[in-house]
Design an enzyme around this catalytic site. Structure first.
Site, mmCIF file in Angstrom:
data_model
loop_
_atom_site.group_PDB
_atom_site.id
_atom_site.type_symbol
_atom_site.label_atom_id
_atom_site.label_comp_id
_atom_site.label_asym_id
_atom_site.label_seq_id
_atom_site.Cartn_x
_atom_site.Cartn_y
_atom_site.Cartn_z
ATOM 1 N N SER A 157 0.812 -1.194 -0.019
ATOM 2 C CA SER A 157 0.090 0.031 0.009
ATOM 3 C C SER A 157 0.796 1.152 0.023
ATOM 4 O O SER A 157 1.638 1.561 0.982
ATOM 5 C CB SER A 157 -0.907 -0.081 1.220
ATOM 6 O OG SER A 157 -1.382 1.340 1.238
ATOM 7 N N HIS A 164 -0.465 -0.986 -4.829
ATOM 8 C CA HIS A 164 -1.771 -0.629 -4.445
ATOM 9 C C HIS A 164 -1.832 0.974 -3.905
ATOM 10 O O HIS A 164 -1.130 1.211 -3.013
ATOM 11 C CB HIS A 164 -2.256 -1.470 -3.209
ATOM 12 C CG HIS A 164 -3.296 -1.248 -2.600
ATOM 13 N ND1 HIS A 164 -4.798 -1.799 -3.096
ATOM 14 C CD2 HIS A 164 -3.810 -0.442 -1.708
ATOM 15 C CE1 HIS A 164 -5.761 -1.461 -2.378
ATOM 16 N NE2 HIS A 164 -5.246 -0.523 -1.649
ATOM 17 N N ASP A 211 -3.692 3.923 -2.701
ATOM 18 C CA ASP A 211 -4.695 4.508 -1.887
ATOM 19 C C ASP A 211 -5.070 5.967 -2.230
ATOM 20 O O ASP A 211 -4.538 6.832 -1.542
ATOM 21 C CB ASP A 211 -4.569 4.224 -0.424
ATOM 22 C CG ASP A 211 -4.647 2.728 -0.068
ATOM 23 O OD1 ASP A 211 -5.504 2.267 0.037
ATOM 24 O OD2 ASP A 211 -3.701 2.407 0.350
ATOM 25 N N MET A 258 -7.652 8.800 -1.350
ATOM 26 C CA MET A 258 -8.404 9.393 -0.435
ATOM 27 C C MET A 258 -8.720 10.955 -0.632
ATOM 28 O O MET A 258 -7.833 11.598 -0.851
ATOM 29 C CB MET A 258 -7.815 9.352 0.989
ATOM 30 C CG MET A 258 -7.389 8.067 1.229
ATOM 31 S SD MET A 258 -6.698 7.873 2.946
ATOM 32 C CE MET A 258 -6.475 6.033 3.178
ATOM 33 N N HIS A 288 -6.934 1.819 -5.506
ATOM 34 C CA HIS A 288 -8.210 1.979 -4.382
ATOM 35 C C HIS A 288 -8.873 3.247 -4.417
ATOM 36 O O HIS A 288 -8.366 3.966 -3.448
ATOM 37 C CB HIS A 288 -7.831 1.103 -3.193
ATOM 38 C CG HIS A 288 -8.643 1.132 -2.225
ATOM 39 N ND1 HIS A 288 -8.420 0.936 -0.761
ATOM 40 C CD2 HIS A 288 -10.085 1.209 -2.012
ATOM 41 C CE1 HIS A 288 -9.528 0.712 0.018
ATOM 42 N NE2 HIS A 288 -10.403 0.958 -0.810
ATOM 43 N N MET A 318 -10.907 5.580 -2.599
ATOM 44 C CA MET A 318 -11.897 6.061 -1.390
ATOM 45 C C MET A 318 -12.388 7.148 -1.721
ATOM 46 O O MET A 318 -11.630 8.341 -0.878
ATOM 47 C CB MET A 318 -10.975 5.927 -0.294
ATOM 48 C CG MET A 318 -10.702 4.431 0.064
ATOM 49 S SD MET A 318 -9.462 4.082 1.643
ATOM 50 C CE MET A 318 -7.846 4.049 0.440
ATOM 51 N N MET A 354 -12.769 -4.961 2.802
ATOM 52 C CA MET A 354 -11.986 -3.984 3.979
ATOM 53 C C MET A 354 -11.766 -4.807 5.348
ATOM 54 O O MET A 354 -13.095 -4.966 5.832
ATOM 55 C CB MET A 354 -12.511 -2.687 4.021
ATOM 56 C CG MET A 354 -12.279 -1.703 2.501
ATOM 57 S SD MET A 354 -10.623 -1.729 2.165
ATOM 58 C CE MET A 354 -9.829 -0.699 3.563
ATOM 59 N N ASP A 374 -7.685 -5.949 2.501
ATOM 60 C CA ASP A 374 -6.920 -4.687 2.799
ATOM 61 C C ASP A 374 -7.320 -4.089 4.156
ATOM 62 O O ASP A 374 -8.360 -3.858 4.512
ATOM 63 C CB ASP A 374 -7.476 -3.869 1.756
ATOM 64 C CG ASP A 374 -6.492 -2.155 1.900
ATOM 65 O OD1 ASP A 374 -5.811 -2.191 2.587
ATOM 66 O OD2 ASP A 374 -7.033 -1.555 0.919
HETATM 67 C C1 DX5 Z 1 -6.966 1.704 4.467
HETATM 68 C C2 DX5 Z 1 -5.966 1.635 3.271
HETATM 69 C C3 DX5 Z 1 -4.986 0.552 3.268
HETATM 70 C C4 DX5 Z 1 -3.956 0.808 4.049
HETATM 71 C C5 DX5 Z 1 -3.236 -0.311 4.476
HETATM 72 O O1 DX5 Z 1 -7.756 2.852 4.262
HETATM 73 O O2 DX5 Z 1 -6.955 1.274 2.170
HETATM 74 O O3 DX5 Z 1 -4.609 0.213 1.963
HETATM 75 O O4 DX5 Z 1 -3.241 1.733 3.822
HETATM 76 O O5 DX5 Z 1 -2.365 -0.196 5.561
HETATM 77 P P1 DX5 Z 1 -1.974 -1.533 6.675
HETATM 78 O O6 DX5 Z 1 -1.401 -2.509 5.980
HETATM 79 O O7 DX5 Z 1 -0.855 -0.451 7.577
HETATM 80 O O8 DX5 Z 1 -3.375 -1.758 7.463
HETATM 81 ZN ZN ZN Z 2 -6.256 0.282 0.129
#
Ligand code: DX5
Ligand code: ZN
Length: 232
Positions: free
Chosen positions: A20, A45, A47, A49, A78, A80, A149, A184
């Site tokens: 991630s 991956h 993320d 946000m 991903h 979000m 998740m 995840d």
């Molecule tokens: C959370 C993200 C994850 C996160 C995972 O919202 O989607 O991808 O970064 O991090 P760890 O492995 O530290 O839980």
């Molecule tokens: Zn993620």
């Protein structure tokens, strides 16, 4: 690579450990990507946000697009974000191989998933811990990837929610064998084997890789634990 080829590549590389990028050292992004490639990672991956669907703000399509030419690893985005349909084309253009939207953010996910597939990208649906699998059940034929998740989306470094194991088992029964099952949140040496035994194909890991000094060792350990038959 078209969608079918990406799915095949993902399936043939199982178990997949996907770092991630939320937790990487952005001041040395190139070096981080090199280290992950040397560690044997096949998928990054990303993320995304938006400070709306989730409280945090991370990075977006512009950054992903700039990084895309620097590596051959597959890009798993991903999203979000609220109203993912509004920004979908940017992530397609950025060169993401897989694009996952949240069911909680999409009133009608079908047109969005179809747009992703029409662009020859892997279409993914994600659901938060509080969302029942019933919410995604009507759309299983429209997706190539289901992301469970195992923490509430929005922050790295949270603890794995144990009930996620049953959800992964049920998800595996719900989706076809060809669909990639992804998990995840809170994935590490203590949690990955049980997720693997539940039928998970792709494991997103942030802290379990980036908090270690030796990424190769961290990825190898996770890979080994995800490959071994699980016993309690
Ligand atoms: C959370 C993200 C994850 C996160 C995972 O919202 O989607 O991808 O970064 O991090 P760890 O492995 O530290 O839980
Ligand atoms: Zn993620």
């Amino acid at each position: 690579m078209n969608r079918t080829e990406v799915v095949q590549r993902l399936r043939s590389q199982r178990p997949i450990i996907a770092p991630s990028m939320l937790k990487c050292d952005f001041a040395n992004l190139n070096q981080e990507i090199e280290r992950l490639a040397e560690a044997g990672s096949q998928v990054l991956h990303w993320d995304v946000m938006d400070g709306n669907f989730v409280p945090n703000l991370s990075y977006g399509a512009m950054l992903i697009e700039r990084v895309r030419p620097t590596t051959e690893m597959l890009f798993d985005a991903h999203l979000m974000i609220a109203d993912p349909g509004k920004y979908l084309d940017e992530y397609i253009k950025a060169g993401c191989d897989a694009i996952t939207i949240h069911i909680e953010a999409a009133q009608d996910p079908v047109p969005l998933l179809r747009r992703i597939r029409a662009a020859e990208r892997v279409a993914g649906l994600a659901l938060n811990p509080g969302t029942s699998l019933d919410a995604v059940a009507p759309f299983v034929d429209e997706i190539d990837l289901l992301l469970i998740m195992s923490v509430q989306a929005g922050f790295g470094g949270q603890s794995f929610i144990p009930a996620s194991i049953e959800k992964l088992q049920a998800a595996r029964r719900l989706i076809s064998r060809e669909t990639i099952l992804s998990v995840d949140g809170g994935i590490g040496s203590k949690t990955i084997a049980a997720c693997a035994a539940a039928g998970t194909d792709l494991f997103v890991a942030g802290s379990a890789i980036f908090d270690k000094s030796d990424y190769k060792l961290a990825v190898a350990e996770l890979n080994q634990l995800a490959s071994r038959p699980f016993s309690t």
